[in-house]
Design a protein around this motif. Structure first.
Motif, PDB file in Angstrom:
ATOM      1  N   TYR A  85      52.217  71.832 -35.278  1.00  0.00           N
ATOM      2  CA  TYR A  85      52.297  70.848 -36.336  1.00  0.00           C
ATOM      3  C   TYR A  85      52.456  71.258 -37.640  1.00  0.00           C
ATOM      4  CZ  TYR A  85      50.522  68.002 -32.580  1.00  0.00           C
ATOM      5  OH  TYR A  85      50.340  67.455 -31.379  1.00  0.00           O
TER       6      TYR A  85
ATOM      7  N   PHE B 189      55.547  69.545 -39.785  1.00  0.00           N
ATOM      8  CA  PHE B 189      55.131  68.799 -40.960  1.00  0.00           C
ATOM      9  C   PHE B 189      55.188  69.796 -42.184  1.00  0.00           C
ATOM     10  CE2 PHE B 189      52.822  66.086 -37.625  1.00  0.00           C
ATOM     11  CZ  PHE B 189      53.711  65.080 -38.061  1.00  0.00           C
TER      12      PHE B 189
ATOM     13  N   VAL C  35      45.907  66.004 -38.071  1.00  0.00           N
ATOM     14  CA  VAL C  35      46.776  65.567 -37.276  1.00  0.00           C
ATOM     15  C   VAL C  35      46.136  64.313 -36.398  1.00  0.00           C
ATOM     16  CG1 VAL C  35      48.391  65.619 -35.288  1.00  0.00           C
ATOM     17  CG2 VAL C  35      48.189  67.485 -37.520  1.00  0.00           C
TER      18      VAL C  35
ATOM     19  N   THR D 232      45.796  62.590 -47.319  1.00  0.00           N
ATOM     20  CA  THR D 232      46.980  62.561 -46.348  1.00  0.00           C
ATOM     21  C   THR D 232      46.945  63.039 -45.033  1.00  0.00           C
ATOM     22  OG1 THR D 232      48.152  63.423 -48.323  1.00  0.00           O
ATOM     23  CG2 THR D 232      49.322  63.471 -46.298  1.00  0.00           C
TER      24      THR D 232
ATOM     25  N   ASN E 167      48.642  63.262 -41.042  1.00  0.00           N
ATOM     26  CA  ASN E 167      50.007  63.250 -40.023  1.00  0.00           C
ATOM     27  C   ASN E 167      49.701  62.512 -38.880  1.00  0.00           C
ATOM     28  OD1 ASN E 167      51.448  64.922 -41.925  1.00  0.00           O
ATOM     29  ND2 ASN E 167      50.253  66.823 -41.026  1.00  0.00           N
TER      30      ASN E 167
ATOM     31  N   ASN F  64      57.772  61.416 -43.492  1.00  0.00           N
ATOM     32  CA  ASN F  64      57.445  62.904 -43.649  1.00  0.00           C
ATOM     33  C   ASN F  64      55.986  63.211 -42.839  1.00  0.00           C
ATOM     34  OD1 ASN F  64      59.682  63.672 -44.758  1.00  0.00           O
ATOM     35  ND2 ASN F  64      58.867  63.548 -46.758  1.00  0.00           N
ATOM     36  N   GLN F  65      55.548  61.777 -42.607  1.00  0.00           N
ATOM     37  CA  GLN F  65      54.078  62.085 -41.937  1.00  0.00           C
ATOM     38  C   GLN F  65      53.760  61.529 -40.593  1.00  0.00           C
ATOM     39  OE1 GLN F  65      52.289  60.609 -46.289  1.00  0.00           O
ATOM     40  NE2 GLN F  65      50.715  60.635 -44.549  1.00  0.00           N
TER      41      GLN F  65
ATOM     42  N   TRP G 263      55.332  61.672 -36.698  1.00  0.00           N
ATOM     43  CA  TRP G 263      56.222  62.309 -35.514  1.00  0.00           C
ATOM     44  C   TRP G 263      56.346  61.464 -34.270  1.00  0.00           C
ATOM     45  CZ3 TRP G 263      55.507  68.079 -33.392  1.00  0.00           C
ATOM     46  CH2 TRP G 263      56.442  68.352 -32.744  1.00  0.00           C
TER      47      TRP G 263
END
Length: 270
Positions: A83, A87, A93, A122, A124, A148-149, A151
């Motif tokens: 990760y 990222f 995450v 923030t 992900n 961008n955060q 997947w």
């Protein structure tokens, strides 16, 4: 079978807590025919006892996945940088593994992460799976500026790859109804967040012990979900190893085929 004087045992979800008059009547008749029942969870057993069923006939058997195969993988798995590499950061995450369907209400997760980003926190998101909700989620991610955060990993049926994806994540979040995903993630040491309206949940929600192996938020409430995510990481920032072990313990002791076999043996032979 009853006419032939054979014993009959049912293996069933039992009571959900959302049954109306007709469903209750049918279920009472259905379970009344059996000599006993194997029920997935303690929640269902409690509801059935409240509705007049004998506790002696209700045996909690839980649920399981391919435990022995997953255990072998777990013994050899190690922390990786999958990760961080993808990222380009070390933010927590949040993983979801399974079909990207409407029942999981994953749009609430995207909305919650967006709220938290606006507050300077923030996270992900990794979505391992495919399904009818994918296009809507992709559009939502773009509209929130979270490309961008998030997947979109896609569907994966390789258990070793799935294990690495889960093991290296920090939390599983399913805002809608959860099922075997909870067992899958805890098997590899990842705590779970889901909603608190149990009549709609799969019986696997019982793997979640509040504050120990995960937590619950107020159903359909994005603010509550965002707060639950934030508080979990605030309260457990130095307890990742302890949480992982607690998840292992919950699965290893109660959510395996061996546990289920022992319940069946005890009921039938004792």
């Amino acid at each position: 079978a009853k006419f032939c004087k054979q014993k009959v045992y049912l293996w069933d979800h039992g009571w959900y807590g959302r049954e109306g008059f007709v469903k209750k009547w049918i279920k009472r008749a259905y379970f009344g025919l059996a000599d006993g029942a194997f029920i997935y969870g303690n929640y269902a057993r409690k509801l059935m006892r409240e509705n007049g069923f004998s506790g002696k006939k209700l045996n909690v058997i839980h649920n399981s996945l391919d435990y022995q195969r997953q255990l072998e993988i777990r013994k050899n798995i190690k922390k990786g940088s999958i990760y961080e590499n993808y990222f380009g950061n070390n933010h927590p995450v949040l993983i979801v593994i399974g079909r990207l369907n409407l029942r999981k209400q994953l749009s609430l997760l995207v909305e919650a992460v967006s709220l938290l980003k606006n507050r300077g926190k923030t996270y992900n998101i990794v979505l391992v799976g495919d399904g009818e909700d994918k296009k809507l989620l992709e559009s939502q991610v773009v509209s929130k500026g979270l490309q961008n955060q998030v997947w979109f990993y896609g569907a994966c049926y390789d258990e070793e790859k799935n294990a690495k994806l889960i093991f290296n994540a920090d939390m599983c979040v399913v805002p809608g109804d959860i099922g075997l995903t909870a067992i899958h993630c805890m098997m590899f040491g990842v705590p779970v967040i889901t909603h608190n309206y149990f009549p709609n949940q799969g019986p696997e929600f019982e793997v979640i012990k509040e504050g120990v192996t995960g937590c619950f938020f107020e159903r359909n409430n994005v603010e509550s979900l965002a707060e639950s995510i934030s508080k979990w990481f605030e309260n457990n920032k130095d307890r990742r190893s302890d949480v992982r072990l607690a998840c292992y313990k919950e699965i290893d002791e109660k959510w395996t085929p061996e546990y289920q076999i022992n319940v069946i043996k005890k009921v039938i032979y004792e």
